[in-house]
Design a protein around this motif. Structure first.
Motif, PDB file in Angstrom:
ATOM      1  N   SER A  62     -41.514 -21.428 -31.731  1.00  0.00           N
ATOM      2  CA  SER A  62     -40.383 -22.267 -31.326  1.00  0.00           C
ATOM      3  C   SER A  62     -40.753 -23.745 -31.255  1.00  0.00           C
ATOM      4  O   SER A  62     -39.886 -24.601 -31.425  1.00  0.00           O
ATOM      5  N   ASP A  63     -42.023 -24.057 -30.990  1.00  0.00           N
ATOM      6  CA  ASP A  63     -42.462 -25.458 -30.994  1.00  0.00           C
ATOM      7  C   ASP A  63     -42.362 -26.041 -32.394  1.00  0.00           C
ATOM      8  O   ASP A  63     -41.881 -27.158 -32.591  1.00  0.00           O
TER       9      ASP A  63
ATOM     10  N   LYS B 234     -36.734 -27.257 -38.175  1.00  0.00           N
ATOM     11  CA  LYS B 234     -35.606 -26.618 -37.495  1.00  0.00           C
ATOM     12  C   LYS B 234     -34.573 -26.029 -38.466  1.00  0.00           C
ATOM     13  O   LYS B 234     -34.087 -24.905 -38.238  1.00  0.00           O
ATOM     14  N   PRO B 235     -34.196 -26.726 -39.553  1.00  0.00           N
ATOM     15  CA  PRO B 235     -33.239 -26.102 -40.497  1.00  0.00           C
ATOM     16  C   PRO B 235     -33.742 -24.765 -41.044  1.00  0.00           C
ATOM     17  O   PRO B 235     -32.971 -23.801 -41.146  1.00  0.00           O
TER      18      PRO B 235
ATOM     19  N   THR C 193     -34.259 -24.297 -21.096  1.00  0.00           N
ATOM     20  CA  THR C 193     -33.705 -23.200 -20.297  1.00  0.00           C
ATOM     21  C   THR C 193     -32.870 -22.255 -21.151  1.00  0.00           C
ATOM     22  O   THR C 193     -33.013 -21.029 -21.068  1.00  0.00           O
ATOM     23  N   HIS C 194     -31.984 -22.822 -21.971  1.00  0.00           N
ATOM     24  CA  HIS C 194     -31.141 -22.012 -22.839  1.00  0.00           C
ATOM     25  C   HIS C 194     -32.003 -21.230 -23.842  1.00  0.00           C
ATOM     26  O   HIS C 194     -31.736 -20.053 -24.118  1.00  0.00           O
ATOM     27  N   HIS C 195     -33.014 -21.894 -24.375  1.00  0.00           N
ATOM     28  CA  HIS C 195     -33.886 -21.251 -25.362  1.00  0.00           C
ATOM     29  C   HIS C 195     -34.549 -20.005 -24.765  1.00  0.00           C
ATOM     30  O   HIS C 195     -34.573 -18.943 -25.402  1.00  0.00           O
ATOM     31  N   ARG C 196     -35.062 -20.129 -23.563  1.00  0.00           N
ATOM     32  CA  ARG C 196     -35.737 -18.985 -22.936  1.00  0.00           C
ATOM     33  C   ARG C 196     -34.751 -17.882 -22.558  1.00  0.00           C
ATOM     34  O   ARG C 196     -35.095 -16.688 -22.605  1.00  0.00           O
ATOM     35  N   LEU C 197     -33.540 -18.257 -22.194  1.00  0.00           N
ATOM     36  CA  LEU C 197     -32.511 -17.263 -21.894  1.00  0.00           C
ATOM     37  C   LEU C 197     -32.181 -16.451 -23.140  1.00  0.00           C
ATOM     38  O   LEU C 197     -32.130 -15.213 -23.100  1.00  0.00           O
TER      39      LEU C 197
ATOM     40  N   VAL D 209     -31.037 -22.119 -32.572  1.00  0.00           N
ATOM     41  CA  VAL D 209     -30.112 -23.260 -32.478  1.00  0.00           C
ATOM     42  C   VAL D 209     -30.425 -24.095 -31.245  1.00  0.00           C
ATOM     43  O   VAL D 209     -30.538 -25.331 -31.316  1.00  0.00           O
ATOM     44  N   PHE D 210     -30.589 -23.421 -30.093  1.00  0.00           N
ATOM     45  CA  PHE D 210     -30.933 -24.129 -28.857  1.00  0.00           C
ATOM     46  C   PHE D 210     -32.458 -24.151 -28.738  1.00  0.00           C
ATOM     47  O   PHE D 210     -33.054 -23.323 -28.060  1.00  0.00           O
ATOM     48  N   ASP D 211     -33.060 -25.103 -29.426  1.00  0.00           N
ATOM     49  CA  ASP D 211     -34.519 -25.137 -29.527  1.00  0.00           C
ATOM     50  C   ASP D 211     -35.182 -25.474 -28.196  1.00  0.00           C
ATOM     51  O   ASP D 211     -34.562 -26.019 -27.279  1.00  0.00           O
TER      52      ASP D 211
END
Length: 219
Positions: free
Chosen positions: A23-24, A31-32, A100-104, A92-94
């Motif tokens: 993810s990093d 990202k694309p 927080t969103h990414h881990r959720l 999308v939510f990197d």
């Protein structure tokens, strides 16, 4: 991984340890590609289970003999959809901008795939009991069970390492990613069993003996 190594193992903005998480890297210049790959994988995983269920219903794969197998199959598809959605959304939510969103969504992905795998393995086990002569079914659920069991153990270790041993967590994430790839590829083995089988050919009223089953479905 190749990009990270070729770049000389740089330290990304969101990176905490010495080893970069997927993810990093995905939150940076790739990202694309990260979003595209996650989308293809998530949708592909979901479609594998949908197609598998359709082929069993249409009699081109060993059919469900009881309601419980159909329920298990449906639950596996639903959880695959949840897991696939989690995978797409975590890309999308990197992690760099929406930690927080990414881990959720990462949690949703892991839970979705875990339950989907559990329901699929139980479904395959019950079907194989009805068609004991079909060696492919036993192989399918045993291979899935082994890979899924390892993935679940690694996912638990990853969740702990994520907070207490960042570098270990990064290594586990890479291992989990590669193993998940192999898990998804097991569906290629499952779906190819329908090759050369006509619609309705394997419905339960025609599978009373080995003589009624195509050779591709018999050990």
């Amino acid at each position: 991984m190749i990009v990270w190594l070729v770049q000389g193992q740089p330290r990304y903005i969101s990176q905490e340890g010495r080893i970069a998480f997927i993810s990093d890297i995905g939150a940076d210049m790739l990202k694309p590609l990260f979003v595209t790959g996650a989308s293809v994988t998530g949708v592909g995983f979901f479609l594998c289970l949908v197609i598998e269920r359709y082929l069993r219903h249409s009699g081109r794969l060993m059919p469900h003999m009881r309601t419980r197998e159909r329920v298990l199959s449906t639950l596996a598809v639903i959880w695959a959809a949840i897991g696939g959605a989690g995978l797409i959304l975590l890309a999308v939510f990197d992690t760099a901008r929406y930690t927080t969103h990414h881990r959720l969504f990462l949690l949703i992905f892991i839970v979705g795939v875990t339950f989907s795998a559990i329901f699929t393995i139980i479904e395959y086990r019950w079907i194989s009991k009805d068609f004991e002569f079909a060696r492919e079914l036993r192989i399918a659920y045993l291979v899935k069970a082994v890979i899924a069991s390892v993935l679940i153990v690694l996912a638990i270790a990853f969740a702990v390492a994520l907070y207490y041993a960042t570098n270990v967590g990064a290594v586990l994430e890479w291992v989990i990613a590669f193993l998940f790839t192999f898990y998804v590829l097991t569906y290629f083995f499952d779906l190819r069993q329908s090759k050369g089988v006509d619609r309705g050919e394997l419905h339960h009223h025609r599978t009373g003996s080995n003589a009624n089953v195509p050779m591709s479905q018999v050990s």
